[in-house]
Design an enzyme around this catalytic site. Structure first.
Site, mmCIF file in Angstrom:
data_model
loop_
_atom_site.group_PDB
_atom_site.id
_atom_site.type_symbol
_atom_site.label_atom_id
_atom_site.label_comp_id
_atom_site.label_asym_id
_atom_site.label_seq_id
_atom_site.Cartn_x
_atom_site.Cartn_y
_atom_site.Cartn_z
ATOM 1 C CG ASP A 46 60.350 47.138 73.889
ATOM 2 O OD1 ASP A 46 59.811 47.258 72.770
ATOM 3 O OD2 ASP A 46 60.589 46.032 74.414
ATOM 4 C CE LYS A 114 53.534 45.751 72.469
ATOM 5 N NZ LYS A 114 54.786 44.941 72.351
ATOM 6 C CD GLU A 116 58.598 41.549 72.395
ATOM 7 O OE1 GLU A 116 59.444 40.662 72.170
ATOM 8 O OE2 GLU A 116 58.779 42.747 72.114
ATOM 9 C CD GLU A 183 56.963 43.328 65.534
ATOM 10 O OE1 GLU A 183 57.892 43.941 64.985
ATOM 11 O OE2 GLU A 183 56.732 43.396 66.764
#
Length: 265
Positions: A46, A114, A116, A183
């Site tokens: 994204d 994926k 978050e 990350e």
């Protein structure tokens, strides 16, 4: 030359502790075809909202946009393992997550999605995995939480943050995630996470001890140059190369050097 075989989820997991995993983003068939032979993983991120949409955050990505780009990437890549980002707001509940993840699986050829996540999303990850959907869990700095956190914040700077990150990674592994994307995590913490887990970790701004690395392609090849994050190494100045090429093209057109006789019917 014989084409190399398609990389599967088992191939990715088997690289843990043996061979570094190479990953990069792509958003279309053209770039994914270029990257396909050299990388293990292509992420349909994204991040396209920032890199190519000119936005300051990723939150505006929709399911329709992500599906469009996922389909395009899958058309260009025949070998790499393809992961698609679940956009902001598409997995707020187990029911919503299943509905949207199943769309990726039914409407595109992606190998995984994926999300978050924090510890509050363990049940969602488990529900997806139980349905046969391969999940990579994204922990640490989560761009979809940028407004909530007041910007992009590096994680693992203190003992409590470090413990939470390790606990989250372990919980995601237990829930069925096949890998963890780390990350913006302190390198020593990412190293501890990688050592603790049986599944591979992919780092971005998380040091060299992760099982693999990923970068946004427009960052690493110098097409996006408004700023350069500390963790980005630029391997070429793509923007300047392209600007020079378009300048030469424009000059040839104006001075009637293009097309020549050989380029005309």
């Amino acid at each position: 030359m014989q084409a190399r075989k398609k990389i599967t989820i088992n191939d990715i997991k088997a690289k843990k502790g043996k061979e570094k995993i190479v990953a990069i983003t792509a958003y279309d068939a053209l770039m994914s075809a270029i990257f396909d032979e050299e990388v293990d993983i292509i992420l349909v991120g994204d991040s396209l909202k920032m890199s190519f949409g000119g936005e300051s955050e990723t939150l505006g990505a929709t399911m329709e946009e992500m599906l469009y780009h996922a389909k395009a990437v899958c058309k260009g890549a025949s070998r790499a393992f393809i992961i698609a980002d679940m956009p902001f707001g598409s997995y707020a509940t187990k029911e919503m997550a299943l509905q949207n993840a199943l769309r990726f699986y039914k409407e595109s050829a992606v190998d995984s999605i994926k999300v978050e996540v924090g510890l509050d999303k363990v049940d969602i990850v488990r529900a997806l995995c139980d349905e046969g959907i391969a999940v990579m869990a994204h922990i640490g700095l989560m761009p979809q939480y940028a407004r909530f956190e007041g910007g992009f914040k590096v994680k693992g700077k203190n003992e409590s943050q470090a413990k939470l990150l390790v606990d989250t990674a372990c919980a995601m592994q237990e829930a069925g995630a096949f890998g963890i994307l780390c990350e913006g995590i302190q390198a020593s913490v990412a190293e501890n996470i990688t050592r603790e887990l049986d599944i591979p970790t992919i780092g971005i701004g998380a040091g060299s001890c992760c099982d693999g690395q990923i970068l946004v392609w427009s960052d690493v090849f110098g097409f996006f140059d408004k700023f350069q994050p500390k963790f980005v190494r630029r391997y070429c100045n793509g923007k300047e190369i392209l600007k020079q090429a378009i300048k030469e093209y424009a000059k040839d057109v104006k001075e009637v050097r293009f097309p020549n006789i050989q380029e005309s019917y």
